[in-house]
Scaffold this motif. Sequence first.
Motif, PDB file in Angstrom:
ATOM      1  N   ARG A 156     -24.763 -15.089  23.058  1.00 23.99           N
ATOM      2  CA  ARG A 156     -25.084 -14.251  24.224  1.00 23.99           C
ATOM      3  C   ARG A 156     -25.775 -15.037  25.328  1.00 23.99           C
ATOM      4  O   ARG A 156     -25.898 -14.551  26.456  1.00 23.99           O
ATOM      5  N   GLY A 157     -26.232 -16.247  25.017  1.00 24.63           N
ATOM      6  CA  GLY A 157     -26.975 -17.039  25.980  1.00 24.63           C
ATOM      7  C   GLY A 157     -26.126 -18.116  26.640  1.00 24.63           C
ATOM      8  O   GLY A 157     -24.995 -18.396  26.233  1.00 24.63           O
ATOM      9  N   GLY A 158     -26.695 -18.751  27.636  1.00 26.42           N
ATOM     10  CA  GLY A 158     -25.969 -19.781  28.363  1.00 26.42           C
ATOM     11  C   GLY A 158     -25.983 -21.135  27.695  1.00 26.42           C
ATOM     12  O   GLY A 158     -25.083 -21.951  27.926  1.00 26.42           O
ATOM     13  N   SER A 159     -26.985 -21.406  26.855  1.00 29.42           N
ATOM     14  CA  SER A 159     -27.107 -22.745  26.286  1.00 29.42           C
ATOM     15  C   SER A 159     -25.992 -23.081  25.315  1.00 29.42           C
ATOM     16  O   SER A 159     -25.654 -24.259  25.128  1.00 29.42           O
ATOM     17  N   VAL A 160     -25.366 -22.067  24.691  1.00 27.22           N
ATOM     18  CA  VAL A 160     -24.305 -22.355  23.736  1.00 27.22           C
ATOM     19  C   VAL A 160     -23.103 -23.012  24.412  1.00 27.22           C
ATOM     20  O   VAL A 160     -22.313 -23.698  23.767  1.00 27.22           O
ATOM     21  N   GLY A 161     -22.985 -22.827  25.722  1.00 23.81           N
ATOM     22  CA  GLY A 161     -21.887 -23.460  26.440  1.00 23.81           C
ATOM     23  C   GLY A 161     -21.910 -24.975  26.345  1.00 23.81           C
ATOM     24  O   GLY A 161     -20.868 -25.633  26.395  1.00 23.81           O
ATOM     25  N   PHE A 162     -23.093 -25.549  26.187  1.00 27.30           N
ATOM     26  CA  PHE A 162     -23.193 -27.001  26.040  1.00 27.30           C
ATOM     27  C   PHE A 162     -22.451 -27.475  24.800  1.00 27.30           C
ATOM     28  O   PHE A 162     -21.865 -28.555  24.782  1.00 27.30           O
TER      29      PHE A 162
END
Length: 283
Positions: free
Chosen positions: A178-184
């Motif tokens: 649900r967060g943006g950091s997993v995109g890394f």
Amino acid sequence: MMTDAAAAADARVREAAAGVTGRLRLAAEFYTGDRARYGRAELSFLRWAIARGVLHPPGGAPAGSPWWRAVNDRLLRDKAEAALLDGGHPGEPSSRSVLLWGRFLRVPSPAAWYRAHNASVVTGYLDGEPLALAELPAERFMMNVALVRVLYAHALVARPRLALGAFAPLGTLLGDPRGGSVGFFLDLRRAFPERYPLDGLSAGDLVAAEGPLPRALDHGVIVPRLVPLYEFAAASLGLPGIEGMIGDGVPCYAGRGSRADWHAAGPLPLTARLTAYAVRMRA
């Protein structure tokens, strides 16, 4: 008589697969209400696949990839069937991955989402291996990297000590879909060309072109824990076929893996070495 959920899901995917916009719409329809944010990583990856052109019809101009389409078909139909069953459609889950999506719908959580999502993806990989063998070696290397990354993201939230060593408390935050950091971890645009097919490129070319951060992630963090990562995935997803996707410590889906592509022959860049030291595994 109402069509059972499995047959209805098949029909929905056939209709959506006629064009890339239909795929994106069907994927997004699953993520509504309280579970809307869970689709963030999946839909971002889907947009990347669309931009590459791999989801175009095989007979189109340009032609897409039968393998990428088949894996996406599996993910779409499993979610569609689970949603239909959850909504009261007749039938029983037709596969373990559909069962896991049903559990996610009843009790959403990051760990439940990864189990369902990765079970669908891995099943698509296992069923689609004959199609994968027809792809270029560089494409098959990318398939392995994509799988490694999503298995690792699951470990971040379900087995954070395996994923991050001493930094385990950060795992649930970094891996939350649900967060943006997993995109890394899941965004392959940082590492690979956004085109298909990868004519004229080898796996070694892709590795050499990686930026410092993706290289630090792949070679500094993930590669040293590949074997326990695949063991974790096989046990967590209940899919023992995963164990055949790694051999001699190297991912080998759709062909023998090259150690040179995964284990650098020379010293790693400083960023990768420092990252590996910081999150090193301890017995």
